[in-house]
Design a protein around this motif. Sequence first.
Motif, PDB file in Angstrom:
ATOM      1  N   ILE A   1       0.867  -1.171   0.000  1.00  0.00           N
ATOM      2  CA  ILE A   1       0.000   0.000   0.000  1.00  0.00           C
ATOM      3  C   ILE A   1       0.904   1.221   0.000  1.00  0.00           C
ATOM      4  O   ILE A   1       1.711   1.407   0.908  1.00  0.00           O
ATOM      5  CB  ILE A   1      -0.927   0.036   1.235  1.00  0.00           C
ATOM      6  CG1 ILE A   1      -1.833  -1.204   1.255  1.00  0.00           C
ATOM      7  CG2 ILE A   1      -1.762   1.312   1.244  1.00  0.00           C
ATOM      8  CD1 ILE A   1      -2.666  -1.322   2.525  1.00  0.00           C
ATOM      9  N   MET A   2       0.777   2.049  -1.037  1.00  0.00           N
ATOM     10  CA  MET A   2       1.647   3.218  -1.165  1.00  0.00           C
ATOM     11  C   MET A   2       0.832   4.496  -1.162  1.00  0.00           C
ATOM     12  O   MET A   2      -0.142   4.627  -1.922  1.00  0.00           O
ATOM     13  CB  MET A   2       2.503   3.139  -2.433  1.00  0.00           C
ATOM     14  CG  MET A   2       3.446   1.950  -2.460  1.00  0.00           C
ATOM     15  SD  MET A   2       4.584   1.969  -3.877  1.00  0.00           S
ATOM     16  CE  MET A   2       5.809   3.146  -3.308  1.00  0.00           C
ATOM     17  N   LEU A   3       1.223   5.425  -0.315  1.00  0.00           N
ATOM     18  CA  LEU A   3       0.634   6.757  -0.274  1.00  0.00           C
ATOM     19  C   LEU A   3       1.645   7.748  -0.832  1.00  0.00           C
ATOM     20  O   LEU A   3       2.848   7.501  -0.795  1.00  0.00           O
ATOM     21  CB  LEU A   3       0.271   7.163   1.154  1.00  0.00           C
ATOM     22  CG  LEU A   3      -1.005   6.579   1.773  1.00  0.00           C
ATOM     23  CD1 LEU A   3      -0.883   5.080   1.998  1.00  0.00           C
ATOM     24  CD2 LEU A   3      -1.310   7.279   3.109  1.00  0.00           C
ATOM     25  N   TYR A   4       1.159   8.859  -1.335  1.00  0.00           N
ATOM     26  CA  TYR A   4       2.072   9.908  -1.763  1.00  0.00           C
ATOM     27  C   TYR A   4       2.116  11.007  -0.705  1.00  0.00           C
ATOM     28  O   TYR A   4       1.151  11.249   0.021  1.00  0.00           O
ATOM     29  CB  TYR A   4       1.690  10.480  -3.129  1.00  0.00           C
ATOM     30  CG  TYR A   4       0.288  11.044  -3.242  1.00  0.00           C
ATOM     31  CD1 TYR A   4      -0.019  12.319  -2.773  1.00  0.00           C
ATOM     32  CD2 TYR A   4      -0.729  10.297  -3.837  1.00  0.00           C
ATOM     33  CE1 TYR A   4      -1.300  12.838  -2.889  1.00  0.00           C
ATOM     34  CE2 TYR A   4      -2.011  10.810  -3.956  1.00  0.00           C
ATOM     35  CZ  TYR A   4      -2.293  12.077  -3.484  1.00  0.00           C
ATOM     36  OH  TYR A   4      -3.553  12.584  -3.599  1.00  0.00           O
ATOM     37  N   GLY A   5       3.284  11.647  -0.609  1.00  0.00           N
ATOM     38  CA  GLY A   5       3.456  12.786   0.271  1.00  0.00           C
ATOM     39  C   GLY A   5       3.728  14.024  -0.554  1.00  0.00           C
ATOM     40  O   GLY A   5       3.434  14.072  -1.748  1.00  0.00           O
ATOM     41  N   ASN A   6       4.319  15.028   0.054  1.00  0.00           N
ATOM     42  CA  ASN A   6       4.598  16.243  -0.707  1.00  0.00           C
ATOM     43  C   ASN A   6       5.778  16.065  -1.662  1.00  0.00           C
ATOM     44  O   ASN A   6       5.761  16.554  -2.788  1.00  0.00           O
ATOM     45  CB  ASN A   6       4.831  17.434   0.229  1.00  0.00           C
ATOM     46  CG  ASN A   6       5.865  17.169   1.300  1.00  0.00           C
ATOM     47  OD1 ASN A   6       5.761  16.190   2.046  1.00  0.00           O
ATOM     48  ND2 ASN A   6       6.854  18.035   1.418  1.00  0.00           N
ATOM     49  N   HIS A   7       6.816  15.315  -1.261  1.00  0.00           N
ATOM     50  CA  HIS A   7       7.987  15.155  -2.127  1.00  0.00           C
ATOM     51  C   HIS A   7       7.757  14.164  -3.265  1.00  0.00           C
ATOM     52  O   HIS A   7       8.582  14.102  -4.180  1.00  0.00           O
ATOM     53  CB  HIS A   7       9.202  14.737  -1.300  1.00  0.00           C
ATOM     54  CG  HIS A   7       9.865  15.885  -0.601  1.00  0.00           C
ATOM     55  ND1 HIS A   7      11.047  16.440  -1.017  1.00  0.00           N
ATOM     56  CD2 HIS A   7       9.479  16.601   0.486  1.00  0.00           C
ATOM     57  CE1 HIS A   7      11.383  17.440  -0.211  1.00  0.00           C
ATOM     58  NE2 HIS A   7      10.437  17.552   0.705  1.00  0.00           N
ATOM     59  N   ASN A   8       6.688  13.389  -3.207  1.00  0.00           N
ATOM     60  CA  ASN A   8       6.330  12.572  -4.373  1.00  0.00           C
ATOM     61  C   ASN A   8       4.862  12.754  -4.731  1.00  0.00           C
ATOM     62  O   ASN A   8       4.178  11.839  -5.161  1.00  0.00           O
ATOM     63  CB  ASN A   8       6.675  11.092  -4.166  1.00  0.00           C
ATOM     64  CG  ASN A   8       5.933  10.448  -2.995  1.00  0.00           C
ATOM     65  OD1 ASN A   8       5.317  11.136  -2.183  1.00  0.00           O
ATOM     66  ND2 ASN A   8       6.003   9.124  -2.904  1.00  0.00           N
TER      67      ASN A   8
END
Length: 312
Positions: free
Chosen positions: A107-114
């Motif tokens: 399970i992958m979430l995105y943050g601000n740097h991606n």
Amino acid sequence: MIWDKKLAKKRLDEAYNNAKIEYFDNNSKYIFFSDCHRGDNTPSDEFAKNQNIFLYALGFYFNNGYTYVELGDGDELWEHSNFKHIRLAHDEVYSLLKKYYDSNRLIMLYGNHNILLKYKDFVKNNFYKFYDDYNEEEIELFPGITLYEAVVFKHNITSQEILAVHGHQGDRMNDKLWRFNMFTVRYFWRFLHSIGFINPASPVKSSEKIHKIERIYGDWIKTNKIMIICGHTHRPHFPKANELPYFNDGSCVRASGIQGIEISGGKIMLIEWKIRTDSEGDLHIKRKILRGPEPIETFDLRNKMANRVSIH
């Protein structure tokens, strides 16, 4: 970094309302890592020094049946515009992540740097497959993968909910103004970063800013009676007895090693992996429990008493 309480509430509400639902029970196993900031293995790549620790830890969790949850900023897409360079620099990492994906345990979430990973075309062009120059063929990486801003973990029996986000929601410079911030990082701070300077918009070095983040997120927890697991600040946090259930999994770029949050057997704990020496001076990668384990349902009870406790 400019934190806006009203913006944070609005953004956390949006993230919660649009989140992927992940049902779990007391037999479920999850490991949460964030803020790997995988780069291109040049001096500005903070992840490179901990890559072997990360690979060892992720191998352990894969062999023991865990689902890997990456809470954003896995890839340093602000500093590096071409994902191909990141993948080539950390090929072993992506090979292991592919094993998780093929086993339906990623399970992958995105943050601000991606944050670019919230755009489907970018994900399709970079994450579905890649061209192997050596073998002159296309190879699948994460075909059809969907990345999320937020995931709500919901217990099958108790219906207790845990909101998982990166933690930049409400940080105006890293949320609403991310394009401007990305530009300054890519063409200015990246080079200063390689010799030790930190972007002033980053929350990493300011304890005052970090505590403000925790208070703002604490207000949301208190209002909604839902525990949060996030990253972004790089500061690991496991609530004490008199605190609201705000958890932070730290980061994978600290000099001391990597930190994360584990959930297994219906319990939650803050852990660290680092290189340690034995009595004969040999180096080994070891896991250490920093806080916990505590039953997750304990924090559900705290939520019901949210008007009587606070984050300090």
